[in-house]
Scaffold this motif. Structure first.
Motif, PDB file in Angstrom:
ATOM      1  N   GLN A 282       0.824  -1.214   0.000  1.00  0.00           N
ATOM      2  CA  GLN A 282       0.000   0.000   0.000  1.00  0.00           C
ATOM      3  C   GLN A 282       0.862   1.270   0.000  1.00  0.00           C
ATOM      4  OE1 GLN A 282       0.047  -2.336   2.355  1.00  0.00           O
ATOM      5  NE2 GLN A 282      -0.089  -1.552   4.440  1.00  0.00           N
ATOM      6  N   TYR A 283       2.125   1.129   0.418  1.00  0.00           N
ATOM      7  CA  TYR A 283       2.979   2.325   0.502  1.00  0.00           C
ATOM      8  C   TYR A 283       3.362   2.877  -0.873  1.00  0.00           C
ATOM      9  CZ  TYR A 283       2.885   1.966   5.461  1.00  0.00           C
ATOM     10  OH  TYR A 283       2.424   1.961   6.754  1.00  0.00           O
ATOM     11  N   GLU A 284       3.260   2.049  -1.925  1.00  0.00           N
ATOM     12  CA  GLU A 284       3.517   2.589  -3.271  1.00  0.00           C
ATOM     13  C   GLU A 284       2.573   3.755  -3.570  1.00  0.00           C
ATOM     14  OE1 GLU A 284       5.938   1.835  -5.529  1.00  0.00           O
ATOM     15  OE2 GLU A 284       6.780   0.532  -3.994  1.00  0.00           O
ATOM     16  N   ASP A 285       1.422   3.756  -2.927  1.00  0.00           N
ATOM     17  CA  ASP A 285       0.423   4.796  -3.202  1.00  0.00           C
ATOM     18  C   ASP A 285       0.756   6.132  -2.538  1.00  0.00           C
ATOM     19  OD1 ASP A 285      -1.929   3.600  -4.867  1.00  0.00           O
ATOM     20  OD2 ASP A 285      -1.222   2.034  -3.519  1.00  0.00           O
ATOM     21  N   VAL A 286       1.828   6.142  -1.711  1.00  0.00           N
ATOM     22  CA  VAL A 286       2.356   7.422  -1.216  1.00  0.00           C
ATOM     23  C   VAL A 286       3.840   7.558  -1.584  1.00  0.00           C
ATOM     24  CG1 VAL A 286       0.725   7.883   0.660  1.00  0.00           C
ATOM     25  CG2 VAL A 286       2.666   6.357   1.070  1.00  0.00           C
ATOM     26  N   LEU A 287       4.330   6.653  -2.448  1.00  0.00           N
ATOM     27  CA  LEU A 287       5.737   6.729  -2.886  1.00  0.00           C
ATOM     28  C   LEU A 287       5.772   7.066  -4.381  1.00  0.00           C
ATOM     29  CD1 LEU A 287       7.035   3.695  -0.806  1.00  0.00           C
ATOM     30  CD2 LEU A 287       7.775   6.056  -0.546  1.00  0.00           C
TER      31      LEU A 287
ATOM     32  N   ILE B 147      -5.242  13.895  -2.676  1.00  0.00           N
ATOM     33  CA  ILE B 147      -5.573  12.463  -2.579  1.00  0.00           C
ATOM     34  C   ILE B 147      -4.462  11.713  -1.835  1.00  0.00           C
ATOM     35  CG2 ILE B 147      -5.917  10.322  -3.917  1.00  0.00           C
ATOM     36  CD1 ILE B 147      -8.271  12.074  -4.374  1.00  0.00           C
ATOM     37  N   TRP B 148      -3.208  11.831  -2.317  1.00  0.00           N
ATOM     38  CA  TRP B 148      -2.165  11.009  -1.683  1.00  0.00           C
ATOM     39  C   TRP B 148      -1.841  11.460  -0.269  1.00  0.00           C
ATOM     40  CZ3 TRP B 148       2.059  13.716  -0.281  1.00  0.00           C
ATOM     41  CH2 TRP B 148       2.560  14.739  -1.093  1.00  0.00           C
ATOM     42  N   SER B 149      -2.008  12.752   0.020  1.00  0.00           N
ATOM     43  CA  SER B 149      -1.622  13.202   1.363  1.00  0.00           C
ATOM     44  C   SER B 149      -2.604  12.702   2.435  1.00  0.00           C
ATOM     45  CB  SER B 149      -1.485  14.721   1.423  1.00  0.00           C
ATOM     46  OG  SER B 149      -2.728  15.307   1.137  1.00  0.00           O
TER      47      SER B 149
ATOM     48  N   ASP C 136      -2.965   8.727   6.822  1.00  0.00           N
ATOM     49  CA  ASP C 136      -3.948   8.424   7.879  1.00  0.00           C
ATOM     50  C   ASP C 136      -4.793   7.212   7.497  1.00  0.00           C
ATOM     51  OD1 ASP C 136      -3.155  10.445   9.473  1.00  0.00           O
ATOM     52  OD2 ASP C 136      -4.746  11.859   8.896  1.00  0.00           O
ATOM     53  N   GLU C 137      -5.132   7.133   6.215  1.00  0.00           N
ATOM     54  CA  GLU C 137      -5.954   5.988   5.774  1.00  0.00           C
ATOM     55  C   GLU C 137      -5.198   4.675   5.975  1.00  0.00           C
ATOM     56  OE1 GLU C 137      -8.346   8.793   2.570  1.00  0.00           O
ATOM     57  OE2 GLU C 137      -6.793   7.445   1.835  1.00  0.00           O
TER      58      GLU C 137
END
Ligand code: AMP
Ligand code: MG
Length: 294
Positions: A126-131, A143-145, A149-150
């Motif tokens: 799931q961390y790819e979605d903030v990397l 969205i990504w920020s 928290d999500e």
């Protein structure tokens, strides 16, 4: 030896990756003794997996993240090698498929979470979605920020459902990555692992460092901690990851369940033993030996 405590990231730590030495080996030296230690960890992990599977009430989720060529595949190959495939599942997260992209970012991740009794390994997560999403602006910042928290809420849910989460950032230097990518280019058995995209990603090294620092700061929580593993030395990376998994499994201390027979210890075990020893060795369900589950 407590590598768990040594490499864990404290919640809300204001860290810079430059403070972490990717060549660190925590006082260990490469050699037979350290190799024997790794072998012992692998064996121990296998015993604990057996108990976790038998207990069937909790699970463990191991998340591997790191820059390209940081050793995610190698860690799966060398550290998870002693696990029983029956209770273990590796999931590699790639660019989302059309179907995945039409759902929320946790949809594909939730489906891959290990069931009770299992060990789950995520190669990327799931961390790819903030990397990658943050670095390449694949989604707007709004969205990504919100996803840190999500992700924390999601991991909290898993934790409450008996899933122990360990997240490993395999920390290599930019120089080490260069050497590994060059080695992949030269070796015909490893050419397939390199793509022009990897070389382009390397140009964004600094942006990825910032994105990882945000992840480590915002998402290392007591119920789902991050560990920064010095990974320039593959032998140490394998030792540290295996040691931390063993330490976590020991803390979980999975127990064999009690036999599902009524009054097994006091009454049925002696009769069963007598029956098995006295008879032809086959376990039959006779009138005096009704076996039932609660
Ligand atoms: P590899 O790990 O070399 O097989 O590459 C998988 C690729 O998928 C990497 O470049 C990742 O950045 C990419 N990837 C994984 N998850 C996502 C995502 N959620 N969005 C975009 N790209 C992703
Ligand atoms: Mg790659």
């Amino acid at each position: 030896m407590k590598l768990y405590k040594q490499f864990i990231v404290s919640p809300h730590a204001h860290l810079h990756l430059s403070q972490f030495d990717p060549d660190d080996t925590a006082g260990f030296n490469k050699g037979d003794k350290t190799h024997a230690h790794l072998e012992k960890n692998i064996e121990h992990m296998s015993d604990l997996q057996y108990r976790l599977y038998a207990e069937g009430r909790r699970a463990i989720l191991i998340i591997l993240q790191g820059m390209d060529a940081s050793g995610k595949d190698g860690t799966v190959r060398h550290v998870m090698t002693g696990l029983n495939p029956q209770g273990c599942r590796v999931t590699s997260f790639k660019v989302p498929s059309d179907e995945e992209a039409r759902h929320d970012f946790l949809w594909r991740v939730h489906k891959a979470v290990p069931a009770h009794g299992e060990i789950g390994i995520f190669n990327r997560s799931q961390y790819e979605d903030v990397l990658v999403v943050r670095v390449h602006e694949l989604a707007p910042k709004s969205i990504w920020s919100a996803r840190y928290d999500e992700i924390n809420t999601f991991e909290n849910l898993l934790h409450k459902n008996g899933v122990t989460i360990l997240k490993f950032f395999l920390h290599i230097s930019k120089e080490e990555q260069k050497e590994r990518l060059e080695a992949r280019l030269k070796d015909s058995t490893r050419n397939w692992k390199i793509s022009p995209a990897d070389l382009k990603e390397r140009e964004r090294w600094g942006d990825y460092v910032k994105a990882y620092e945000a992840v480590l700061k915002k998402c290392s929580t007591p119920m789902a901690p991050w560990f920064v593993i010095p990974s320039n030395k593959k032998w140490f990376r394998n030792l540290a990851v295996s040691q931390i998994i063993v330490e976590a499994l020991e803390r979980m201390n999975p127990k064999f369940p009690k036999p599902a027979f009524d009054g097994f210890e006091e009454e049925r075990r002696p009769r069963l033993e007598q029956f098995l020893i006295g008879g032809n060795g086959c376990l039959r369900v006779g009138n005096n030996l009704a076996i039932h589950r609660d």
